[in-house]
Design an enzyme around this catalytic site. Structure first.
Site, PDB file in Angstrom:
ATOM      1  N   LYS A 225      -1.664  -9.871   8.514  1.00 49.59           N
ATOM      2  CA  LYS A 225      -2.639 -10.935   8.799  1.00 49.59           C
ATOM      3  C   LYS A 225      -3.929 -10.682   8.057  1.00 49.59           C
ATOM      4  O   LYS A 225      -4.419  -9.555   8.123  1.00 49.59           O
ATOM      5  CB  LYS A 225      -2.898 -10.924  10.308  1.00 49.59           C
TER       6      LYS A 225
ATOM      7  N   LYS B 212      -3.866  -5.699   9.917  1.00 48.80           N
ATOM      8  CA  LYS B 212      -4.849  -6.751  10.158  1.00 48.80           C
ATOM      9  C   LYS B 212      -6.147  -6.384   9.459  1.00 48.80           C
ATOM     10  O   LYS B 212      -6.739  -5.350   9.736  1.00 48.80           O
ATOM     11  CB  LYS B 212      -5.083  -6.917  11.659  1.00 48.80           C
TER      12      LYS B 212
END
Ligand code: PBG
Length: 298
Positions: A223, A170
């Site tokens: 992500k 992330k």
């Protein structure tokens, strides 16, 4: 692609009969628990894979108490959805930024997020979700050691079979901008660069995935999605576990804004972006396009 490949994020707010439009992400809305149940009925009927829940509490404080209360907004939503639509898959986002008055993902000690003190909140938060009936918990905070801490807490309480979907790769991304309106979670000072990853650093992403798997993650996530297709592919080639990608708020808003201006074809942009994410190697995709895509796939 099929509807079951997609997971729709939902933002749950206190109150009743509420469908409050999120202006930067049309036609997404913040939903009260009763409205979320209605929404989930439609999601189930469309054959969508499931939902991921984010909660906005009644009030925020320095201790993120709403993030791990057994009667918190997310546990209440889980119970209500499971009562009406028991076989809809519910994933919960495990984080603190929606619940802290300062908007950071962890406990602030001496002006900085304290990694280890935050682990307790995360373990307690995950347990409160699973006790309410969550099928999968997805820690998104990026503290070191959180997967291990959550796994240990769930196991100790008899939830040995509940999978953890780790937001492993992330990045500290500008593309979360619209989400912070949706979840009311913008940091009140500083940024998240001390705990989220540097977009330039692809090798660290593979390292983080490896560590999360060692700590007991069952599936992992990359992500954002479209700017990081190379990392989805690298992860697919290296790790033999289910891999998800999150087409985040900013990726969605860019397409919607361009479409509303008549500058891009919304449907084709939706299909092409999701196809690319699948092609890169994602087994399933968290996306705000889950409903229109499922309708299209019939
Ligand atoms: C919580 C969290 C964020 C997103 C998912 N979980 C925001 C952030 O890290 O700042 C972003 C999702 C999106 O942009 O759609 N930490």
């Amino acid at each position: 692609m099929e509807p079951a490949d997609f997971i729709l994020p939902l933002f749950i707010v206190p109150g009743e009969g509420i469908r409050k439009p999120i202006s930067s992400m049309p036609p997404q809305c913040q939903l009260s628990v009763d409205a979320a149940v209605e929404e989930c009925r439609e999601i189930k009927d469309l054959g969508i894979g499931g939902v991921i829940l984010f909660g906005l509490p009644e009030s925020k404080d320095d201790e993120a108490s709403g993030a791990y209360a057994d009667d918190g907004i997310v546990p209440r939503a889980i119970r209500a959805i499971k009562r009406e639509i028991p076989d809809l898959l519910i994933i919960t986002d495990v984080c603190n930024c929606e619940y802290t008055s300062h908007g950071h993902c962890g406990k602030i000690v001496n002006g900085d997020v304290d990694n280890d003190a935050t682990l307790e909140w995360l373990a307690a938060g995950a347990l409160s979700h699973v006790k309410a009936g969550a099928d999968i918990v997805a820690p998104s905070d990026m503290m070191d050691g959180r997967v291990g801490a959550i796994r240990k807490r769930l196991d100790e309480n008899g939830y040995t079979n509940t999978p953890i979907l780790a937001y492993s790769a992330k990045f500290a991304s500008v593309f979360y901008g619209p989400f912070r309106e949706a979840a009311d979670s913008a940091p009140q000072f500083g940024d998240r660069r001390s705990y989220q990853m540097d977009p330039a650093n692809g090798r660290e992403a593979m390292k983080e995935i490896e560590l999360d798997l060692e700590e007991g993650a069952d599936m992992i996530m990359v992500k954002p999605a479209l700017p990081y297709l190379d990392l989805i592919r690298q992860a697919r080639d290296r790790f033999d576990v289910p891999i998800s990608a999150y087409q985040v708020s900013g990726e969605y808003s860019m397409i919607m804004a361009a479409a509303q201006n008549g500058w891009i074809d919304e449907e084709r942009a939706m299909i092409e972006s999701l196809t690319s994410i699948r092609r890169a190697g994602a087994d399933f995709i968290l996306t705000y396009f889950a409903k229109p895509m499922a309708r299209l796939l019939g």
